[in-house]
Design a protein around this motif. Sequence first.
Motif, PDB file in Angstrom:
ATOM      1  N   GLY A  75      10.426  -5.634   3.389  1.00 16.60           N
ATOM      2  CA  GLY A  75      10.112  -6.263   2.124  1.00 16.60           C
ATOM      3  C   GLY A  75       8.627  -6.200   1.798  1.00 16.60           C
ATOM      4  O   GLY A  75       8.235  -5.917   0.656  1.00 16.60           O
ATOM      5  N   VAL A  76       7.793  -6.444   2.800  1.00 16.56           N
ATOM      6  CA  VAL A  76       6.341  -6.406   2.589  1.00 16.56           C
ATOM      7  C   VAL A  76       5.875  -4.995   2.263  1.00 16.56           C
ATOM      8  O   VAL A  76       5.097  -4.774   1.317  1.00 16.56           O
ATOM      9  CB  VAL A  76       5.603  -6.949   3.829  1.00 16.56           C
TER      10      VAL A  76
ATOM     11  N   GLN B 269       3.609 -10.902   6.356  1.00 15.83           N
ATOM     12  CA  GLN B 269       2.919 -11.101   5.081  1.00 15.83           C
ATOM     13  C   GLN B 269       1.416 -10.824   5.184  1.00 15.83           C
ATOM     14  O   GLN B 269       0.752 -10.621   4.163  1.00 15.83           O
ATOM     15  CB  GLN B 269       3.139 -12.542   4.591  1.00 15.83           C
TER      16      GLN B 269
ATOM     17  N   PRO C 132      -0.640  -6.516   4.551  1.00 15.37           N
ATOM     18  CA  PRO C 132      -1.474  -5.930   3.480  1.00 15.37           C
ATOM     19  C   PRO C 132      -2.960  -6.230   3.632  1.00 15.37           C
ATOM     20  O   PRO C 132      -3.798  -5.414   3.212  1.00 15.37           O
ATOM     21  CB  PRO C 132      -0.898  -6.576   2.214  1.00 15.37           C
TER      22      PRO C 132
ATOM     23  N   ASP D 238       7.585  -2.481   1.069  1.00 17.80           N
ATOM     24  CA  ASP D 238       8.082  -2.052  -0.245  1.00 17.80           C
ATOM     25  C   ASP D 238       7.154  -2.539  -1.349  1.00 17.80           C
ATOM     26  O   ASP D 238       6.934  -1.839  -2.359  1.00 17.80           O
ATOM     27  CB  ASP D 238       9.499  -2.570  -0.472  1.00 17.80           C
ATOM     28  N   GLN D 239       6.590  -3.721  -1.187  1.00 19.52           N
ATOM     29  CA  GLN D 239       5.666  -4.260  -2.184  1.00 19.52           C
ATOM     30  C   GLN D 239       4.319  -3.543  -2.167  1.00 19.52           C
ATOM     31  O   GLN D 239       3.652  -3.455  -3.188  1.00 19.52           O
ATOM     32  CB  GLN D 239       5.461  -5.757  -1.946  1.00 19.52           C
ATOM     33  N   VAL D 240       3.926  -3.012  -0.991  1.00 21.39           N
ATOM     34  CA  VAL D 240       2.658  -2.285  -0.901  1.00 21.39           C
ATOM     35  C   VAL D 240       2.692  -1.042  -1.793  1.00 21.39           C
ATOM     36  O   VAL D 240       1.700  -0.664  -2.420  1.00 21.39           O
ATOM     37  CB  VAL D 240       2.374  -1.890   0.569  1.00 21.39           C
ATOM     38  N   GLY D 241       3.842  -0.389  -1.860  1.00 19.92           N
ATOM     39  CA  GLY D 241       4.016   0.709  -2.800  1.00 19.92           C
ATOM     40  C   GLY D 241       3.538   2.066  -2.331  1.00 19.92           C
ATOM     41  O   GLY D 241       3.404   2.983  -3.132  1.00 19.92           O
TER      42      GLY D 241
END
Length: 325
Positions: A26-27, A101, A104, A29-32
Motif C-alpha cells: 500500500g505504501v 509508513q 517514503p 503504490d502511493q509512492v508511484g
Amino acid sequence: MLKYSIVVPFHNEEDNVTTLYDRLKGVMDQVGETFELVFVDDGSRDRTYRLLEEIAAVDSRVMVIKLRRNFGQTSALAAGFDHAQGEFILAMDGDLQHDPQEVPTFLAKLEEGYDVVSGWRVARVDNVMLRQIPSRAANWLMAKLSGVDIHDFGTTFKAYRREVIQNIPLYGEMHRFIPALASWYGASICEIPITIVEREHGKSHYGISRTFRVFFDLLTIRFLLKYMTRPLHFFGTIGALGMMGGTFMAMWLLVLKVATGQNIMLLHGPLFVIAGVLILAGVQMMGIGLLGELQVRHFHTANNRAPYAVDRILRLRSSEESLLQ
C-alpha cells in the motif's frame, strides 16, 4: 532498472508476513515509482515460507529467496541485496516493529543525494537494563571509534544507494556497522528518527548475548576502518617495537658481559629470556603483517563468494515480461 527495492529478512514470522506485505504494498503504490519487494526466508521452521510462496504466486513485484538454513540476519540481508534490482535499496525487519509508513521518508532522503539513510530509534520500547543501556553504550563507542556521528547503528531500518551497498562485503553480524563501513568508501550518511512499536505477534530473536557480541565486533570494525588496506602498518609497528626492545636488552647484556665478565644467565637470566622472546615475537608480528598484506590482495581480487546458500528463488513473471519471452 527498477527504482526501489525493499529487502525484508524473515525468520519464523508467520503471524506478520501477510500484514507486512499488505502495508508495504500500500505504501509503495502511493509512492508511484517502480519497485520490488525482496523477501528472504532465513531458514524458518514455521509457515513463513509457505505464506511468502503464496504472495509471490499472485504478485510479480515480489521476489522470495529461500535460504537452505538459518544463516543469520546479516547473511539474509546480503542475499537480498545481491538479488535486488532497484536503484535505491531499503532494508527493514519483518516483525512489524518498523512502520512501513516511514519508508517514503527514507526514500526522500536518498533523493536528496545521501548515500546511506539510517534510522534512529529515539523512543525504544524494549528492556531498559538488558537492551537500551548496553545498546546506547555500544552506539556511543561505535560513533567514537568510527567517526560516524549517528546515534543508532543497530537498527536494520536503513536505505542505501545501490552502488554503495554492493561495495560493502557483509558477513558475520556486520549489518549493524554498514554506516561505518560505508564511511570508509566516502559515503554521505544521514540519520532520521523512526518509531518502534511493540511486536504484535511472535517472539524477539534478540538477547543480552547479542549485545556482548557487538562489543567484540567493535574491535573488528575499528581495525578494519584504520588498517583494512595496510595491516602491516599495525602488526609491523608492534613487531618493530618488540625487535628494537629485545635487541636493546640483548646489546646491553652483551656489553655487560664483555665489560665485567659476569655470568649473564645466572645474574640476568630473566632479562635475557625476555630479550629473546621480544625479538622472536617481533619477527612473528612482522610475518603476520606480511600475511595480512597477502589477504588484502586476495580481498581485492574478485571471488564472488557469498555468506549464504540459496535453496530457491520464486518470482511471478508479469504479463509484459511473458510477452517478451
